[in-house]
Every structure is written in structure tokens, then in C-alpha cells.
Motif scaffolding. Structure first.
Motif, PDB file in Angstrom:
ATOM      1  N   THR A 130       0.874  -1.178   0.107  1.00  0.00           N
ATOM      2  CA  THR A 130       0.237   0.266   0.076  1.00  0.00           C
ATOM      3  C   THR A 130       0.928   1.174  -0.039  1.00  0.00           C
ATOM      4  O   THR A 130       0.529   2.414  -0.859  1.00  0.00           O
ATOM      5  CB  THR A 130      -1.004   0.032   1.110  1.00  0.00           C
ATOM      6  OG1 THR A 130      -1.513  -1.183   1.142  1.00  0.00           O
ATOM      7  CG2 THR A 130      -1.956   1.210   1.153  1.00  0.00           C
ATOM      8  N   ALA A 133       2.214   1.627  -3.665  1.00  0.00           N
ATOM      9  CA  ALA A 133       1.184   2.306  -4.433  1.00  0.00           C
ATOM     10  C   ALA A 133       1.036   3.889  -4.274  1.00  0.00           C
ATOM     11  O   ALA A 133       0.992   4.563  -4.903  1.00  0.00           O
ATOM     12  CB  ALA A 133      -0.046   1.509  -4.239  1.00  0.00           C
ATOM     13  N   GLN A 134       1.044   4.306  -2.936  1.00  0.00           N
ATOM     14  CA  GLN A 134       0.698   5.630  -2.476  1.00  0.00           C
ATOM     15  C   GLN A 134       1.892   6.255  -2.830  1.00  0.00           C
ATOM     16  O   GLN A 134       1.674   7.619  -3.488  1.00  0.00           O
ATOM     17  CB  GLN A 134       0.401   5.783  -0.902  1.00  0.00           C
ATOM     18  CG  GLN A 134      -0.876   5.335  -0.839  1.00  0.00           C
ATOM     19  CD  GLN A 134      -1.501   5.614   0.912  1.00  0.00           C
ATOM     20  OE1 GLN A 134      -0.733   6.515   1.553  1.00  0.00           O
ATOM     21  NE2 GLN A 134      -2.426   5.162   1.215  1.00  0.00           N
ATOM     22  N   ARG A 136       3.935   5.884  -5.334  1.00  0.00           N
ATOM     23  CA  ARG A 136       3.976   6.057  -6.817  1.00  0.00           C
ATOM     24  C   ARG A 136       3.091   7.016  -7.034  1.00  0.00           C
ATOM     25  O   ARG A 136       3.393   7.817  -7.879  1.00  0.00           O
ATOM     26  CB  ARG A 136       3.787   4.724  -7.571  1.00  0.00           C
ATOM     27  CG  ARG A 136       4.953   3.740  -7.397  1.00  0.00           C
ATOM     28  CD  ARG A 136       4.584   2.310  -8.166  1.00  0.00           C
ATOM     29  NE  ARG A 136       4.450   2.333  -9.541  1.00  0.00           N
ATOM     30  CZ  ARG A 136       3.208   1.903 -10.018  1.00  0.00           C
ATOM     31  NH1 ARG A 136       2.118   1.610  -9.271  1.00  0.00           N
ATOM     32  NH2 ARG A 136       3.072   1.872 -11.425  1.00  0.00           N
ATOM     33  N   HIS A 137       1.861   6.985  -6.627  1.00  0.00           N
ATOM     34  CA  HIS A 137       0.866   8.115  -7.123  1.00  0.00           C
ATOM     35  C   HIS A 137       1.112   9.349  -6.699  1.00  0.00           C
ATOM     36  O   HIS A 137       0.999  10.166  -7.316  1.00  0.00           O
ATOM     37  CB  HIS A 137      -0.445   7.654  -6.105  1.00  0.00           C
ATOM     38  CG  HIS A 137      -1.519   8.457  -6.337  1.00  0.00           C
ATOM     39  ND1 HIS A 137      -2.389   8.641  -7.824  1.00  0.00           N
ATOM     40  CD2 HIS A 137      -2.079   9.416  -5.542  1.00  0.00           C
ATOM     41  CE1 HIS A 137      -3.132   9.629  -7.544  1.00  0.00           C
ATOM     42  NE2 HIS A 137      -3.021  10.276  -6.187  1.00  0.00           N
ATOM     43  N   VAL A 170       5.192  -2.294  -9.755  1.00  0.00           N
ATOM     44  CA  VAL A 170       5.534  -2.739  -8.502  1.00  0.00           C
ATOM     45  C   VAL A 170       5.851  -4.140  -8.257  1.00  0.00           C
ATOM     46  O   VAL A 170       4.963  -4.879  -8.750  1.00  0.00           O
ATOM     47  CB  VAL A 170       4.310  -2.356  -7.457  1.00  0.00           C
ATOM     48  CG1 VAL A 170       4.677  -2.710  -5.951  1.00  0.00           C
ATOM     49  CG2 VAL A 170       4.366  -0.934  -7.349  1.00  0.00           C
TER      50      VAL A 170
END
Length: 361
Positions: A130, A133-134, A136-137, A170
């Protein structure tokens, strides 16, 4: 070293690699470059045959162009290659921007290059995938750049993970799958295996991690000296080195993004108060003080303003005072109607709390 020795490792490590960093920045700034093979380096036709490729986009890489290749050789491999001279000042500024994002997730950061870093996120309670993902965003949102992230419990596996699905991917390598991952890995992909080491392995008939795992530590030491120990533990999905925090803290800040835009001044003041309390908590935890307080405001049209106040001495760590200063800046930016999507408060010009101002009379 005995076979029963086991390393218990509960760390959460991310390796972040910005995809073809210099080339991606130039393509972002000039979209016409996205459709052509691009090399970041000096054009040999304009520089008497001199020049080296710093990096290349993926179109150029498919044609055989790679980092550290001479520009003449690169042009032979890819006659249509477009050269853009590197702008390292710009790349450094973007790297600083990206590292500020890293600090939103952890303060234990080991920079490897402008485009690459290890992050130890063990203390972050959120699950590692998680977090990846955050992260990269956030990088995409703030810079328009993609990155590849490896997630695991040590630096070697995290690095191998970031290389596994490039670009913009990822890869999570959990403990229960790590050994199988290493056994299947081609020997040339092991960290530190260069051309000469690869030649030795070819003569020994070692093709992958499974073959390497079958070799004894004594044999590896005979063939590769002290590097044999590194190879031995790599084959066992083990790496002891910690993430070494080499970064110097430049700022401490917090931001809030709102699902629904703020139109009321009291809401803005309440949001600044909450941010100020969090920033003060972080500053006190790290025993830091700051001379500059910067306010960040983004409206509904994604127009962002940043304005700051710098004092001769450091700010008192007082949320109420910070909130008042933030509102003075906000009212100057938006004296009438507004529609705010993001607010941020950041301290910079950081000094340790042991700092004391000295006045000479």
C-alpha cells in the motif's frame, strides 16, 4: 559459517527507481520526444565525435542504446536517435522534490543517485504494498513521472524487485516466496556480478540462483574471495546491510487534500490549525526548529501558490501562532471568494533545537 545460521529480518524496505529519469523528464517537458528514440547526451556530430549517453528512453533501449555508451556507438546502433543535452540542475531540483515526497513516508532514506533510493518503512504501520502504491501515486501527481518500486524485507530483494517489472511497476517479494525467487534468478542478475564474474560462473557451469545455492561457502571464497560471502547469502535471500540514512533533513511539513473543496474561512483556519499541530509534533519529536514557514495552497483549478515568512530567529513551536501566520498569507492570496483543494504547512531553514541565537551588542 554454519548452514543452520538463520537471519530473522522483519524490516520493510522499498527501493524506488524513477524510470529512465533524465529521458522521462525531457519527454515530460517536450511531449514530441515521447515518440522518438531519445538519448540524453551530446550529439557526436556537433561535438567532434565526443559524448557519452547518460540515459535513454525505452524506444532507444530496444535499439540497443544504453547508459555509459559512447554517443558515436549509440548512433550506430540507432541512426534515428535524437540527442538532448543533459540539464543536471533541473534533474537535481526534481530529485529534491521527489525526496520531499519520500519524507512523507519515512525519514530513513538512503539515496543511491538522483533517480534512485532505498526507504526503510518498518515504522510505518501501513502495509508495504500500500505504501508503494501511494508513493508512486504521489510522485506521479507531483512530478508527472513514473517509477518502479521493489518491496521486500532487505535491500537486495527490494532492488531486484524494482528491476523485475520496469517501467512503471511494483514487485513485492514476501519472505515466503523470496527463496524461490532467488533460485530462479539468472546468475547475471545477482547484485555485483559483472562481466568478469559472469565469465567465471560460465566456466563453472553456474547459470542461475539454484546452481549458486548448491555451491559451498568455502568454494565461493576460493573463486571470488570476500565477494563469495556476499554471493552465498544472496543465494539464500539474505542481506544484512541496513538502509543508511545519508539525507540531511531540509524541511518538515504536512499537507491535506480535501475531497470536497473548502469555501469557508473558518474551515481553512481549522485545517491550518490541524496541520500546525502535526508539524509541531514532528519538529519536537526530531528536536528541530525552523526559520522559514511556507504555506501551500491549491485551488479547484489546480493552481498552486506557495508563500513563506522567514524570521531572523527561529519560529516558536506554537500551533496557534503558526495558524495566524498561515491565515495572513491565505487572506493575502484569497481576499474574496475561494475554492481550496489542498493546504500545506512546511518549516525549512532547519536547525537543531540546541541552536541558540546570539546577539552582539
Amino acid at each position: 559459517m554454519t548452514e543452520f545460521l538463520q537471519a530473522v529480518d522483519h524490516r520493510k524496505i522499498l527501493h524506488v527507481d524513477i524510470d529512465a529519469f533524465y529521458a522521462q523528464v525531457e519527454m515530460r517537458d517536450n511531449p514530441k520526444l515521447k515518440t522518438v528514440p531519445l538519448g540524453i547526451g551530446r550529439d557526436p556530430d556537433q561535438h567532434h565525435g565526443h559524448g557519452v549517453i547518460a540515459t535513454a528512453n525505452y524506444l532507444a533501449r530496444k535499439a540497443g542504446v544504453h547508459s555509459a555508451m559512447g554517443s558515436i556507438e549509440a548512433k550506430r546502433a540507432c541512426p534515428d536517435l535524437v540527442f538532448v543535452a543533459p540539464d543536471f540542475d533541473k534533474y537535481r531540483q526534481i530529485s529534491v522534490q521527489i525526496h520531499a515526497i519520500y519524507h512523507e513516508f519515512t525519514d530513513t532514506i538512503e539515496p543511491v543517485a538522483l533517480d534512485e533510493a532505498y526507504l526503510d518503512v518498518t515504522e510505518n504501520k501501513m502495509a508495504s504494498p500500500t505504501l508503494a502504491a501511494q508513493l508512486r501515486h504521489r510522485i506521479w501527481q507531483e512530478t508527472g513521472l513514473t517509477c518502479s518500486v521493489g518491496v521486500s524485507y532487505n535491500k537486495v530483494l527490494a532492488k531486484l524487485g524494482s528491476e523485475h517489472h520496469k517501467p512503471n511497476g511494483v514487485t513485492v517479494i514476501p519472505r515466503e516466496l523470496a527463496q524461490d525467487f532467488m533460485l530462479a534468478l539468472p546468475i547475471k542478475a545477482f547484485r555485483g556480478v559483472g562481466e568478469k564474474t559472469l565469465e567465471k560462473f560460465q566456466k563453472l557451469g553456474v547459470k542461475d540462483g539454484r546452481d549458486l545455492h548448491a555451491m559451498s561457502l568455502d568454494d565461493l571464497r576460493v573463486y571470488f574471495g570476500s565477494f563469495g560471502d556476499v554471493l552465498y547469502w544472496q543465494a539464500r535471500a539474505t542481506h544484512f546491510s541496513p538502509v543508511k540514512d545519508r539525507s540531511v533533513r531540509q524541511s518538515v511539513g504536512k499537507e491535506s487534500t480535501f475531497e470536497f473543496a473548502l469555501h469557508d474561512r473558518q474551515q481553512v483556519e481549522a485545517a491550518f490549525k490541524e496541520l500546525a499541530e502535526k508539524v509541531v509534533q514532528n519538529m519536537e519529536k526530531r528536536k528541530l526548529l525552523g526559520r522559514t514557514l511556507t504555506v501551500k495552497i491549491r485551488d479547484d483549478d489546480f493552481h498552486t501558490q506557495t508563500k513563506g515568512i522567514t524570521l531572523a530567529d527561529t519560529f516558536d513551536l506554537d500551533p496557534a501562532f503558526m495558524t495566524r501566520q498561515a491565515m495572513l498569507i491565505f487572506d493575502d492570496c484569497y481576499p474574496d471568494e475561494f475554492s481550496v483543494r489542498l493546504l500545506g504547512l512546511t518549516f525549512s531553514n532547519i536547525v537543531p533545537q540546541k541552536y541558540e541565537a546570539v546577539t552582539l551588542f
